[in-house]
Design a protein around this motif. Structure first.
Motif, mmCIF file in Angstrom:
data_model
loop_
_atom_site.group_PDB
_atom_site.id
_atom_site.type_symbol
_atom_site.label_atom_id
_atom_site.label_comp_id
_atom_site.label_asym_id
_atom_site.label_seq_id
_atom_site.Cartn_x
_atom_site.Cartn_y
_atom_site.Cartn_z
ATOM 1 N N SER A 7 32.947 7.456 -67.967
ATOM 2 C CA SER A 7 31.737 7.946 -67.324
ATOM 3 C C SER A 7 31.926 9.338 -66.761
ATOM 4 N N ARG A 59 27.354 2.300 -63.345
ATOM 5 C CA ARG A 59 25.983 1.818 -63.520
ATOM 6 C C ARG A 59 24.993 2.798 -62.906
ATOM 7 N N ASP A 63 22.088 4.578 -65.078
ATOM 8 C CA ASP A 63 20.692 4.309 -64.733
ATOM 9 C C ASP A 63 19.911 5.587 -64.488
ATOM 10 N N ALA A 70 22.379 1.611 -74.215
ATOM 11 C CA ALA A 70 22.616 0.169 -74.323
ATOM 12 C C ALA A 70 24.067 -0.038 -74.728
ATOM 13 N N ILE A 79 24.373 -8.256 -75.854
ATOM 14 C CA ILE A 79 23.997 -7.245 -74.865
ATOM 15 C C ILE A 79 24.899 -7.359 -73.637
ATOM 16 N N ALA A 80 25.509 -6.239 -73.285
ATOM 17 C CA ALA A 80 26.277 -6.163 -72.044
ATOM 18 C C ALA A 80 25.512 -5.388 -70.981
ATOM 19 N N TYR A 81 24.725 -4.411 -71.427
ATOM 20 C CA TYR A 81 24.046 -3.577 -70.434
ATOM 21 C C TYR A 81 22.973 -2.751 -71.136
ATOM 22 N N VAL A 82 21.825 -2.566 -70.488
ATOM 23 C CA VAL A 82 20.813 -1.580 -70.882
ATOM 24 C C VAL A 82 20.384 -0.850 -69.623
ATOM 25 N N ASN A 83 20.186 0.466 -69.713
ATOM 26 C CA ASN A 83 19.825 1.222 -68.524
ATOM 27 C C ASN A 83 18.321 1.192 -68.296
ATOM 28 N N THR A 87 14.991 0.092 -70.663
ATOM 29 C CA THR A 87 14.063 -0.956 -70.247
ATOM 30 C C THR A 87 12.635 -0.430 -70.200
ATOM 31 N N PRO A 95 21.013 -10.036 -70.718
ATOM 32 C CA PRO A 95 22.429 -9.878 -71.090
ATOM 33 C C PRO A 95 22.961 -11.116 -71.783
#
Length: 546
Positions: A7, A59, A63, A70, A79-83, A87, A95
């Protein structure tokens, strides 16, 4: 999952972290000359900036990114994560669900096979400008990531919104398509809408514009009946693309028709066109072939300005390629063009064409011409059939990258009843004033044997008498009277050794001369004169048959 180190490389992450560190500095430290964290990271070896970045939650970073993000993991891309941006664009996602069921938008965009490929190869892949459900366009970048506890790892999907760029590109493409339609319309309107069909030749032509990715060029062709049974044929190619090339082509084609009416030798026509092309646009050049067919001679006299050679197939199927003389393209100036000739007797077929038919990026030009020769050797049928076969044999399709123009002419071998409609008769004019009654008797006998009606017979004899008398008075030997009939007209022609062309003038009542050409022009359908290559002139007139 630890995304701390990854990140820190996201765009804008370091700037935001540096800003937070700057706010965290004590006021007294700033007064003491301390620098902000972003600068301190560059100017000193202090690791406090990196420590602050390590403490930043990933995160929170994802975000805040306006792009769609994603994260999926495992072989079925769960799915582990979508920002938040993802969405907002496609709705909330649960998830742990596999991508095929939970991310239908990726399935519709065809990205699931790409996720498999990235997972197998561990190499990032990018797909440019795909239109997603909802009408927005995105550029997707899929990057492999290591996921703790997962042997197969995961894939980070990063989608940048490029809708504005995509719409601008589509507007540009629409504008280019409209310009191309305009150029094609202009090009086709400047080409002959219906080819003239001479008595002795059968002619067909085709024009194929370049594909949708290629702008229209300046290819053109034309057929011009010169009178006296002679026909001019021209084909050319203006260098360049688009409306400008088509406009220059239109000017050159109009000029060719005007110069052809002067009945000049082919090389003199090209000489005039060369000067005109320079005046139209000094930066524009064009290639061109101008040829004249005379059925009495059975030859095609031509001149070439940098154009491809004419191909002629004789009645036995042998193909001849013309070579010399060829001068530089029109618009270069300073070159004296010369004329050549090639046999074109009954049963022969000639092909004039532009470079789009034979030129390919991956092959030599001579190979293309040789392939066209082979195709012509085996092509039979009408000129239109031959034209279509040559275009197909060259592999010209709707998406061809260059314009193609082809002109095919045949000199049919006429036999039987059809041959009776095409006759020739000639008389050498020897002696002095007695040549006129001899010519009159000869014309009368020939027209009687050809079974002409009485009124046309008398008009033909009168025209032959007047033309011979004019030649005896103003010309020099050798002199010849030629009568020719086709299925459409009677042609009377007188040649002599003087190159002074006659002109029609108004004779006064007391004048004893000056009425011969006026009489011929009055009774005939058409008349004209031209200089002959060997030095001299030919004066002719035509009568339309019933």
């Amino acid at each position: 999952m630890n995304f701390t180190r990854w990140s820190a490389r996201l765009p804008g992450t370091q700037r935001r972290a540096a800003a937070r560190n700057e706010h965290a500095l004590a006021p007294d430290r700033r007064r003491d000359g301390a620098v902000p964290a972003a600068r301190a990271e560059r100017l000193t070896d202090d690791t406090s900036g990196m420590a602050a970045l390590d403490e930043l939650p990933v995160r929170e970073v994802l975000d805040r990114i306006p792009a769609l993000v994603a994260l999926v993991h495992g072989p079925d891309h769960r799915i582990a994560y979508v920002n938040g941006a993802y969405t907002a664009a496609f709705g909330a996602r649960t998830p742990g669900e596999p991508a095929r069921e939970a991310l239908p938008e990726l399935d519709e965009l065809g990205l699931l096979p790409l996720l498999d490929q990235v997972l197998r190869s561990s190499k990032p892949r990018t797909v440019k400008s795909r239109k997603a459900p909802g009408g927005r366009s995105y550029t997707f970048t899929c990057t492999p990531v290591d996921v703790p506890g997962e042997q197969t790892g995961g894939v980070l999907v990063f989608a940048a919104d490029v809708t504005d760029h995509a719409e601008a590109a589509e507007r540009l493409r629409a504008s280019e398509r409209e310009q191309r339609r305009t150029a094609v319309t202009l090009q086709r309107s400047l080409l002959p809408q219906e080819l003239e069909q001479p008595d002795d030749l059968r002619i067909a032509a085709t024009y194929q514009p370049g594909g949708t990715d290629a702008a229209v060029g300046g290819d053109w062709y034309d057929v011009i009946t010169l009178g006296g049974g002679r026909t001019a044929l021209v084909i050319g190619d203006v260098m360049g693309r688009g409306v400008r090339a088509a406009a220059v082509m239109g000017q050159l084609r109009t000029a060719v028709r005007a110069y052809a009416r002067l009945d000049l030798p082919p090389h003199e026509v090209l000489q005039l066109l060369d000067g005109l092309a320079t005046e139209i646009d000094p930066n524009q050049i064009a290639t061109c072939v101008y040829a004249v067919h005379d059925p009495n001679e059975g030859r095609l006299v031509y001149a070439s300005a940098g154009h491809l050679p004419i191909l002629v197939r004789d009645e036995n199927g042998a193909v001849l390629r013309t070579d010399e003389p060829t001068g530089p393209p029109l618009g270069t100036g300073g070159w004296m063009h010369t004329s050549g000739s090639v046999p074109l007797g009954p049963g022969s077929t000639a092909v004039l064409y532009t470079d789009g038919l034979v030129e390919r990026r991956d092959a030599d030009l001579d190979e293309g011409i040789a392939a066209l020769e082979n195709a012509l050797a085996g092509a039979t049928g009408t000129p239109q059939v031959i034209c279509d076969r040559l275009v197909r044999s060259a592999g010209v399709t709707a998406d061809h990258d260059d314009d193609v123009a082809v002109l095919v002419l045949q000199h049919p071998a006429r036999r039987g009843p059809d041959g009776e409609l095409f006759r020739n008769a000639a008389l050498e004019l020897l002696g002095g004033v007695e040549a006129t009654p001899r010519a009159r008797a000869f014309a009368s006998g020939v027209l009687t044997s050809w079974r002409f009606p009485a009124d046309l017979h008398d008009l033909g004899v009168l025209a032959a008498s007047e033309l011979v008398a004019n030649s005896l008075q103003h010309g020099v030997p050798p002199m010849k009277l030629r009568l020719r009939r086709t299925d459409r007209r009677l042609i009377i022609e007188v040649t002599d050794g003087d190159d002074q062309l006659p002109r029609r003038r108004r004779a006064e009542p007391a004048d004893e001369a000056g009425r011969g050409i006026a009489i011929v022009a009055t009774i005939a359908s058409n008349w004209g004169s031209r200089r002959t290559p060997g030095g001299g002139k030919a004066v002719w007139c035509e009568f339309a048959l019933p």
